[in-house]
Design a protein around this motif. Structure first.
Motif, mmCIF file in Angstrom:
data_model
loop_
_atom_site.group_PDB
_atom_site.id
_atom_site.type_symbol
_atom_site.label_atom_id
_atom_site.label_comp_id
_atom_site.label_asym_id
_atom_site.label_seq_id
_atom_site.Cartn_x
_atom_site.Cartn_y
_atom_site.Cartn_z
ATOM 1 N N LEU A 153 -6.850 49.863 -77.752
ATOM 2 C CA LEU A 153 -7.673 48.749 -77.292
ATOM 3 C C LEU A 153 -7.309 47.474 -78.035
ATOM 4 O O LEU A 153 -7.190 47.471 -79.263
ATOM 5 C CB LEU A 153 -9.155 49.067 -77.519
ATOM 6 N N LEU B 153 -8.493 43.385 -78.405
ATOM 7 C CA LEU B 153 -9.568 42.425 -78.150
ATOM 8 C C LEU B 153 -9.100 41.023 -78.500
ATOM 9 O O LEU B 153 -8.268 40.838 -79.390
ATOM 10 C CB LEU B 153 -10.809 42.775 -78.971
ATOM 11 N N SER C 219 -10.703 41.847 -73.303
ATOM 12 C CA SER C 219 -10.066 43.072 -73.765
ATOM 13 C C SER C 219 -8.870 43.441 -72.902
ATOM 14 O O SER C 219 -8.680 42.935 -71.795
ATOM 15 C CB SER C 219 -11.077 44.224 -73.744
ATOM 16 N N ASP D 225 -16.648 40.599 -72.140
ATOM 17 C CA ASP D 225 -17.563 41.487 -72.857
ATOM 18 C C ASP D 225 -18.613 40.726 -73.663
ATOM 19 O O ASP D 225 -19.036 41.185 -74.722
ATOM 20 C CB ASP D 225 -16.771 42.420 -73.778
ATOM 21 N N ARG E 78 -17.738 41.763 -84.135
ATOM 22 C CA ARG E 78 -17.715 42.567 -82.905
ATOM 23 C C ARG E 78 -16.559 43.567 -82.939
ATOM 24 O O ARG E 78 -16.693 44.700 -82.451
ATOM 25 C CB ARG E 78 -17.594 41.650 -81.684
ATOM 26 N N VAL E 79 -15.431 43.148 -83.494
ATOM 27 C CA VAL E 79 -14.294 44.058 -83.622
ATOM 28 C C VAL E 79 -14.660 45.220 -84.536
ATOM 29 O O VAL E 79 -14.393 46.395 -84.227
ATOM 30 C CB VAL E 79 -13.059 43.309 -84.158
ATOM 31 N N GLU F 293 -17.614 46.362 -85.180
ATOM 32 C CA GLU F 293 -18.607 47.166 -84.469
ATOM 33 C C GLU F 293 -17.926 48.116 -83.476
ATOM 34 O O GLU F 293 -18.281 49.300 -83.377
ATOM 35 C CB GLU F 293 -19.572 46.237 -83.746
ATOM 36 N N THR F 294 -16.944 47.593 -82.747
ATOM 37 C CA THR F 294 -16.212 48.400 -81.778
ATOM 38 C C THR F 294 -15.412 49.501 -82.468
ATOM 39 O O THR F 294 -15.366 50.649 -82.000
ATOM 40 C CB THR F 294 -15.279 47.513 -80.944
ATOM 41 N N HIS G 228 -17.751 52.210 -83.506
ATOM 42 C CA HIS G 228 -18.171 52.989 -82.336
ATOM 43 C C HIS G 228 -17.097 54.000 -81.955
ATOM 44 O O HIS G 228 -17.404 55.172 -81.673
ATOM 45 C CB HIS G 228 -18.437 52.025 -81.179
ATOM 46 N N LYS G 229 -15.845 53.591 -81.960
ATOM 47 C CA LYS G 229 -14.756 54.498 -81.602
ATOM 48 C C LYS G 229 -14.621 55.618 -82.639
ATOM 49 O O LYS G 229 -14.360 56.772 -82.280
ATOM 50 C CB LYS G 229 -13.444 53.715 -81.471
ATOM 51 N N TYR H 280 -23.534 52.370 -82.987
ATOM 52 C CA TYR H 280 -23.638 51.234 -82.067
ATOM 53 C C TYR H 280 -24.599 51.542 -80.928
ATOM 54 O O TYR H 280 -25.444 50.719 -80.569
ATOM 55 C CB TYR H 280 -22.258 50.895 -81.509
#
Length: 297
Positions: A36, A38, A52, A72, A84-85, A87-88, A91-92, A176
């Motif tokens: 991914l 971003l 993204s 997003d 935000r990065v 956080e992502t 989450h992953k 998240y």
């Protein structure tokens, strides 16, 4: 026995392990998390948002705006982009630790036939259909949902009720997802949230509670429903307002002129007319539906 609700009030230091940051060929802040990528893209109107791309193998420094799709949500600045990065990425990482199983199964849901299912755990299955989706809980699982949020059926739709499932079984979801579920409960079911948590939500912590307070505070005020730039009065916005903002057959609709700059700063729940400052208007209208109605229009 109801499931314990959990919340993490502390703000942890962002974990950026496994994240690569760079500046794209055309000057965009970009980051890669596995497959991914971003980017923080600035729109022509001036606001920035998160975009993204997936499976882009080229070096980050060679990428351009054309490589990114999607929208997003807005970001205020590069610091928020990095947050935000992080956080992502978290989450992953959390997702990789969970044992969710994607499969197909024959099931009839309130939204149609199931096309894809994700098994979160025994008795907790998310179904996707052609148009909508949601969670199906077993009777035992549903019995563990807090009574203030528990439904009579075993189905919880994906727009907001998913949050009930998440907060009821937090160990099945990422940090998240739990954070987003907490916000959704506050915004959608503030009374239940306050009763469960044993504390009162402050202004700004619940959209529904704030809307309720606004409606009560301005129940007798004229609140704008439609609005349009005035063709006849440059710099002004022509508005139609009704008492309480609720259009009914017996409502007294009135037109007003409001400076456009002022109207642009209206709040989340509507623009309240101040009779001492906003003049009622009886002149030619820019609203098609008002042309030819009443004296002077």
């Amino acid at each position: 026995m109801t499931a314990a609700f959990q919340t993490n009030m502390a703000t942890p230091t962002p974990d950026l392990s496994g994240v690569e940051f760079a500046t794209s060929a055309d000057g965009l802040p970009v980051a890669r998390i596995d497959d991914l990528v971003l980017a923080m893209v600035t729109a022509p109107s001036g606001f920035a948002y998160l975009a993204s791309a997936v499976f882009v193998r080229r070096p980050l420094t060679e990428l351009t705006r054309a490589d990114f799709i999607g929208h997003d949500g807005r970001v205020a600045d590069e610091a928020e982009f990095r947050a935000r990065v992080a956080e992502t990425a978290g989450h992953k990482r959390d997702l990789a630790k969970l044992n969710r199983v994607r499969t197909r199964m024959s099931a009839s849901t309130p939204w149609g036939a199931s096309q894809m299912a994700v098994i979160y755990a025994d008795g907790v299955i998310a179904h996707s259909t052609a148009g909508h989706g949601g969670f199906h809980l077993s009777a035992d699982r549903n019995g563990k949902v807090h009574p203030l949020l528990r439904k009579d059926t075993l189905w919880y739709e994906e727009d907001s009720e998913w949050a009930i499932v998440t907060l009821s079984f937090p160990d099945l979801f990422t940090s998240y997802e739990r954070s987003m579920a907490e916000r959704t409960i506050r915004n959608t079911w503030p009374d239940a949230w306050e009763a469960i948590r044993g504390c009162e939500l402050a202004e700004g912590e619940s959209w529904t509670k704030d809307q309720r307070a606004f409606d009560q505070r301005h129940a007798k005020d004229y609140i704008v429903t439609p609005a349009i730039f005035s063709d006849q009065n440059p710099g002004m916005t022509e508005v139609v307002a009704v008492v309480g903002g609720r259009r009914k057959l017996d409502n007294d609709e009135r037109r007003f002129l409001v400076p456009s700059d002022e109207y642009a700063q209206r709040g989340r729940f509507g623009f309240v007319i101040d009779p001492g400052r906003h003049a009622e208007y009886h002149g030619p209208s820019s609203f098609i539906g008002w042309r030819g109605r009443g004296s002077g229009t």
